[in-house]
Design a protein around this motif. Structure first.
Motif, PDB file in Angstrom:
ATOM      1  N   SER A 242      -2.690  16.057  -4.379  1.00 20.25           N
ATOM      2  CA  SER A 242      -1.330  16.449  -4.101  1.00 20.25           C
ATOM      3  C   SER A 242      -0.513  15.208  -3.528  1.00 20.25           C
ATOM      4  O   SER A 242      -1.119  14.127  -3.155  1.00 20.25           O
ATOM      5  CB  SER A 242      -1.092  17.680  -3.440  1.00 20.25           C
ATOM      6  N   SER A 243       0.859  15.357  -3.541  1.00 22.98           N
ATOM      7  CA  SER A 243       1.761  14.296  -2.964  1.00 22.98           C
ATOM      8  C   SER A 243       1.841  14.612  -1.320  1.00 22.98           C
ATOM      9  O   SER A 243       2.277  13.668  -0.722  1.00 22.98           O
ATOM     10  CB  SER A 243       3.221  14.563  -3.217  1.00 22.98           C
ATOM     11  N   SER A 244       1.241  15.606  -0.832  1.00 24.64           N
ATOM     12  CA  SER A 244       1.561  15.770   0.534  1.00 24.64           C
ATOM     13  C   SER A 244       0.078  16.330   1.243  1.00 24.64           C
ATOM     14  O   SER A 244      -0.030  17.605   1.119  1.00 24.64           O
ATOM     15  CB  SER A 244       2.665  16.612   0.881  1.00 24.64           C
ATOM     16  N   GLU A 245      -0.833  15.819   1.625  1.00 24.41           N
ATOM     17  CA  GLU A 245      -2.098  16.333   2.265  1.00 24.41           C
ATOM     18  C   GLU A 245      -2.424  15.166   2.909  1.00 24.41           C
ATOM     19  O   GLU A 245      -2.317  13.998   2.889  1.00 24.41           O
ATOM     20  CB  GLU A 245      -2.931  16.798   1.338  1.00 24.41           C
ATOM     21  N   THR A 246      -3.646  15.408   3.918  1.00 26.62           N
ATOM     22  CA  THR A 246      -4.452  14.387   4.624  1.00 26.62           C
ATOM     23  C   THR A 246      -5.495  13.895   3.840  1.00 26.62           C
ATOM     24  O   THR A 246      -6.503  14.789   3.342  1.00 26.62           O
ATOM     25  CB  THR A 246      -4.926  14.784   5.878  1.00 26.62           C
ATOM     26  N   TYR A 247      -5.204  12.646   3.267  1.00 27.06           N
ATOM     27  CA  TYR A 247      -6.372  12.289   2.280  1.00 27.06           C
ATOM     28  C   TYR A 247      -7.415  11.458   3.045  1.00 27.06           C
ATOM     29  O   TYR A 247      -8.680  11.446   2.543  1.00 27.06           O
ATOM     30  CB  TYR A 247      -5.735  11.035   1.463  1.00 27.06           C
ATOM     31  N   GLY A 248      -7.044  10.856   4.142  1.00 22.20           N
ATOM     32  CA  GLY A 248      -8.049  10.115   5.020  1.00 22.20           C
ATOM     33  C   GLY A 248      -7.189   9.416   6.212  1.00 22.20           C
ATOM     34  O   GLY A 248      -6.062   9.601   6.376  1.00 22.20           O
ATOM     35  N   TRP A 249      -8.200   8.723   6.868  1.00 25.95           N
ATOM     36  CA  TRP A 249      -7.727   7.999   8.078  1.00 25.95           C
ATOM     37  C   TRP A 249      -7.769   6.524   8.074  1.00 25.95           C
ATOM     38  O   TRP A 249      -8.895   6.092   7.183  1.00 25.95           O
ATOM     39  CB  TRP A 249      -8.197   8.516   9.305  1.00 25.95           C
ATOM     40  N   LEU A 250      -6.589   5.717   8.382  1.00 28.77           N
ATOM     41  CA  LEU A 250      -6.787   4.353   8.269  1.00 28.77           C
ATOM     42  C   LEU A 250      -7.828   3.860   8.994  1.00 28.77           C
ATOM     43  O   LEU A 250      -8.326   4.168  10.125  1.00 28.77           O
ATOM     44  CB  LEU A 250      -5.388   3.654   8.779  1.00 28.77           C
ATOM     45  N   ALA A 251      -8.508   2.802   8.625  1.00 29.27           N
ATOM     46  CA  ALA A 251      -9.692   2.138   9.406  1.00 29.27           C
ATOM     47  C   ALA A 251      -9.357   1.380  10.545  1.00 29.27           C
ATOM     48  O   ALA A 251      -8.221   1.194  10.918  1.00 29.27           O
ATOM     49  CB  ALA A 251     -10.462   1.164   8.157  1.00 29.27           C
ATOM     50  N   ARG A 252     -10.524   1.243  11.248  1.00 27.63           N
ATOM     51  CA  ARG A 252     -10.389   0.434  12.508  1.00 27.63           C
ATOM     52  C   ARG A 252      -9.760  -0.846  12.160  1.00 27.63           C
ATOM     53  O   ARG A 252      -9.110  -1.716  13.211  1.00 27.63           O
ATOM     54  CB  ARG A 252     -11.623   0.341  13.077  1.00 27.63           C
ATOM     55  N   GLY A 258      -6.877   4.793  12.676  1.00 26.35           N
ATOM     56  CA  GLY A 258      -6.837   6.209  12.922  1.00 26.35           C
ATOM     57  C   GLY A 258      -5.873   6.988  12.552  1.00 26.35           C
ATOM     58  O   GLY A 258      -5.576   8.296  12.831  1.00 26.35           O
ATOM     59  N   VAL A 259      -4.752   6.384  11.978  1.00 25.15           N
ATOM     60  CA  VAL A 259      -3.596   7.157  11.537  1.00 25.15           C
ATOM     61  C   VAL A 259      -3.893   7.876  10.296  1.00 25.15           C
ATOM     62  O   VAL A 259      -4.555   7.095   9.365  1.00 25.15           O
ATOM     63  CB  VAL A 259      -2.318   6.144  11.709  1.00 25.15           C
ATOM     64  N   ALA A 260      -3.192   9.116   9.971  1.00 21.17           N
ATOM     65  CA  ALA A 260      -3.544   9.786   8.898  1.00 21.17           C
ATOM     66  C   ALA A 260      -2.763   9.273   7.793  1.00 21.17           C
ATOM     67  O   ALA A 260      -1.549   9.052   8.007  1.00 21.17           O
ATOM     68  CB  ALA A 260      -3.352  11.288   9.209  1.00 21.17           C
ATOM     69  N   LEU A 261      -3.273   9.165   6.771  1.00 19.30           N
ATOM     70  CA  LEU A 261      -2.513   8.754   5.502  1.00 19.30           C
ATOM     71  C   LEU A 261      -2.472  10.210   4.891  1.00 19.30           C
ATOM     72  O   LEU A 261      -3.368  10.760   4.380  1.00 19.30           O
ATOM     73  CB  LEU A 261      -3.264   7.845   4.534  1.00 19.30           C
ATOM     74  N   SER A 262      -1.049  10.627   4.852  1.00 24.66           N
ATOM     75  CA  SER A 262      -0.952  12.321   4.362  1.00 24.66           C
ATOM     76  C   SER A 262       0.275  12.244   3.366  1.00 24.66           C
ATOM     77  O   SER A 262       0.456  13.306   3.289  1.00 24.66           O
ATOM     78  CB  SER A 262      -0.684  12.791   5.696  1.00 24.66           C
ATOM     79  N   GLY A 263       0.814  11.083   2.894  1.00 25.21           N
ATOM     80  CA  GLY A 263       1.846  11.314   1.727  1.00 25.21           C
ATOM     81  C   GLY A 263       1.779  10.187   0.982  1.00 25.21           C
ATOM     82  O   GLY A 263       1.710   9.175   1.306  1.00 25.21           O
ATOM     83  N   ILE A 264       1.664  10.749  -0.240  1.00 20.42           N
ATOM     84  CA  ILE A 264       1.907   9.365  -1.335  1.00 20.42           C
ATOM     85  C   ILE A 264       2.815  10.038  -2.468  1.00 20.42           C
ATOM     86  O   ILE A 264       2.635  11.115  -3.096  1.00 20.42           O
ATOM     87  CB  ILE A 264       0.537   9.034  -2.338  1.00 20.42           C
ATOM     88  N   LEU A 265       3.914   9.182  -2.927  1.00 15.00           N
ATOM     89  CA  LEU A 265       4.541   9.782  -3.798  1.00 15.00           C
ATOM     90  C   LEU A 265       5.466   8.180  -4.781  1.00 15.00           C
ATOM     91  O   LEU A 265       5.386   7.380  -4.013  1.00 15.00           O
ATOM     92  CB  LEU A 265       6.039  10.358  -3.275  1.00 15.00           C
ATOM     93  N   GLY A 266       5.325   8.488  -5.941  1.00 18.07           N
ATOM     94  CA  GLY A 266       6.059   7.149  -6.849  1.00 18.07           C
ATOM     95  C   GLY A 266       7.507   7.088  -6.209  1.00 18.07           C
ATOM     96  O   GLY A 266       7.958   7.914  -5.838  1.00 18.07           O
TER      97      GLY A 266
END
Length: 557
Positions: A242-252, A258-266
């Motif tokens: 989906s366009s809005s969910e927690t996909y994962g967290w940024l690497a060290r 540690g920040v959540a990647l949680s939104g992707i939209l064209g």
């Protein structure tokens, strides 16, 4: 070739002091806005207001006419540069509660799973090297609309599947990596997510996946029939989310550990969401490198009969997908740069405003900026840039005015198609993008369509839409109603042109559009017809001569 990235800070954001940032409760959403001409990182507060920004420009690579590429390493380098730039201005990593990505769509990357290195430059969305491939697939699949029922899209060089097909067929290293299982495909969002999240997260969202010609717009999954048609192996494709969910967290090792990647939209869907166009029938137009117009159609999939695209608008978590119809005009802001940099008709974009103020009309000059063919609603790949109506009366100011008018004419063509497809009259058009600083453009747009044009207060609506998507996933924003309440206007424009004048200008524009078509591959015709065409049409190939005409003459009234 690797290009040096240049950075710049928006003056408006530069005035935001570290004291103001500290008083903002230090709760922000960050967005990577990766576009055709630059990358930006922007942080927004809980009212949807931009707090700080850093921008890095990049060069496009054009190895052949019609080819447009970007260096993938520069994309990654600029993302890091922009994030670090914002962090150097008083924002801490701990202040950023979520990260969203808004990205240029269709731009195609193929990289090594093992090394992380790209197997070729990114092929940009407006690249037309795949015209022949597109024609071959059209002939095999029943014409331009051969897969529209499944994808909502025409078969066009614009979309990712054909660019990916070209890479596999023409780049030996890419073909070898695909065959061995080492290759990964993605649009820019996927490429960034994979690198930022420790090379473990291979995902995209429904809006980006829908622009590949490989996703079924009903099931929102890769369609095995489409994969077979375009001969694309399933194992190189990302997972569709989906366009809005927690996909994962940024690497060290990333700039935002540690920040959540949680939104992707064209980018264009992000702009629709950022404009709070969350109800059926609401429309927006973004004036950037190109112009992109989108209308929310709710949960209904409206299959266009008038040359538009059917596309997911957004999908918030487990909620049903919201759809849209869209029109894409390939040349908008890019033609302003062309007139400035190639024809040398002005030194600064501000001179366009003066030219429009100095003229009462376009002097009979109509400019069809089909540099990469015509997009919606025409879909004519062999069209080329055309200037019609030149006389000794026409001057530089008329040409500059015709350039601005051409953008509004293109958008009006799309809006008319939208009204026919949707069966409803568009009353208000929300607008954003760099070109909306030009009041003449927005007034002329209102005049051409007989509707109210409303300029958004926050012009970074693409980034704002991704911020809303990311924030909704983590509870930073509570609901779409909150997004609607955050929206503010920065001026509106109502029509003043008479219907007769509007119809006369539109008729001339349509005639000019017809003359631009088939230029790259002219049909067989008699010498008399060919001579007549030459008498009325000036192609982009004559740009140098046109520049000499305008620059060399005396501009006397």
């Amino acid at each position: 070739t690797k290009r040096r990235a240049s950075s710049a800070t928006d003056r408006g954001f530069a005035r935001v002091s570290s004291r103001v940032i500290r008083e903002s409760a230090m709760s922000l959403v960050g967005v990577i806005d990766q576009g055709t001409s630059s990358t930006r990182f922007i942080v927004f507060d809980g009212r949807g207001q931009p707090v700080q920004m850093h921008r890095a420009a990049h060069d496009l690579i054009t190895p052949q006419p019609g080819w447009v590429e970007m260096d993938p390493e520069v994309i990654l380098e600029n993302v890091r540069l922009c994030i670090e730039g914002v962090l150097s201005k008083g924002v801490a990593v701990s202040d950023i509660k979520a990260l969203g990505i808004a990205n240029q769509r269709e731009t195609t990357l193929l990289w090594s799973r093992r090394t992380g290195k790209a197997l070729y430059n990114a092929i940009v969305w407006n690249d037309v090297r795949t015209t022949k491939i597109a024609e071959d697939f059209k002939s095999r699949l029943g014409g331009m609309n051969g897969v529209r029922r499944l994808t909502g899209l025409p078969i066009s060089e614009y979309f990712s599947a054909l660019k990916l097909r070209w890479l596999i067929d023409n780049v030996p290293e890419a073909a070898g990596a695909v065959a061995s299982g080492d290759a990964l495909f993605g649009t820019v969002d996927t490429f960034l997510a994979w690198h930022l999240c420790g090379r473990r997260l291979h995902v995209t969202d429904v809006t980006n996946a829908s622009r590949t010609l490989l996703m079924n717009i009903k099931t929102l999954e890769w369609d095995e029939r489409l994969l077979a048609m375009f001969r694309i192996p399933r194992h190189i494709l990302p997972e569709i989310r989906s366009s809005s969910e927690t996909y994962g967290w940024l690497a060290r090792t990333s700039p935002l550990p540690g920040v959540a990647l949680s939104g992707i939209l064209g980018d264009q869907q992000a702009a629709l969401f950022g404009q709070a166009a969350i109800h059926r029938g609401m429309a927006k137009s973004t004036y950037g490198t190109g112009a992109f117009i989108m209308m929310n159609t709710g949960e209904e999939i409206v299959q266009s009969k008038n040359g538009l695209l059917t596309t997911p608008a957004y999908k918030i978590g487990s909620e049903p997908c919201v759809y849209a119809i869209e029109g894409a005009c390939f040349s908008a802001g890019s033609i302003v740069n062309w007139v400035r940099d190639k024809l040398k008709l002005m030194a600064d974009v501000s001179e366009m405003n003066e030219a429009c103020a100095n003229t009462t009309d376009n002097g009979g000059v109509y400019f069809v900026p089909a540099f990469s063919g015509l997009g919606s609603p025409h879909w004519e790949a062999n069209a080329r840039g055309t200037i019609c109506g030149l006389t000794h009366y026409a001057g530089k100011d008329h040409m500059l005015r015709a350039t601005i008018e051409s953008v509004a004419f293109q958008v009006a063509d799309v809006l008319g198609a939208m009204e026919r497809d949707s069966g409803q009259k568009i009353i208000d058009l929300k607008v954003d993008g760099g070109m909306t600083a030009n009041d003449f453009l927005l007034q002329f747009q209102a005049d051409l369509m007989g509707l109210k044009v409303i300029r958004a207060q926050v012009q970074d609506t693409t980034a704002l839409g991704a911020a809303y998507a990311a924030g909704l996933a983590v509870g930073f924003f509570r609901s779409k109603d909150e997004i609607r309440r955050n929206w503010r206007s920065n001026g509106s424009f109502v029509p003043t042109l008479t219907a007769a004048d509007r119809d006369a200008m539109t008729e001339k524009w349509r005639e000019a559009v017809q003359r631009s078509k088939h230029w790259a591959a002219p049909p067989k015709q008699s010498w008399g017809v060919a001579a007549e065409r030459v008498a009325f049409l000036v192609s982009v190939a004559s740009a140098a001569a046109i520049a000499g005409f305008f620059v060399g003459r005396s501009w006397q009234r």
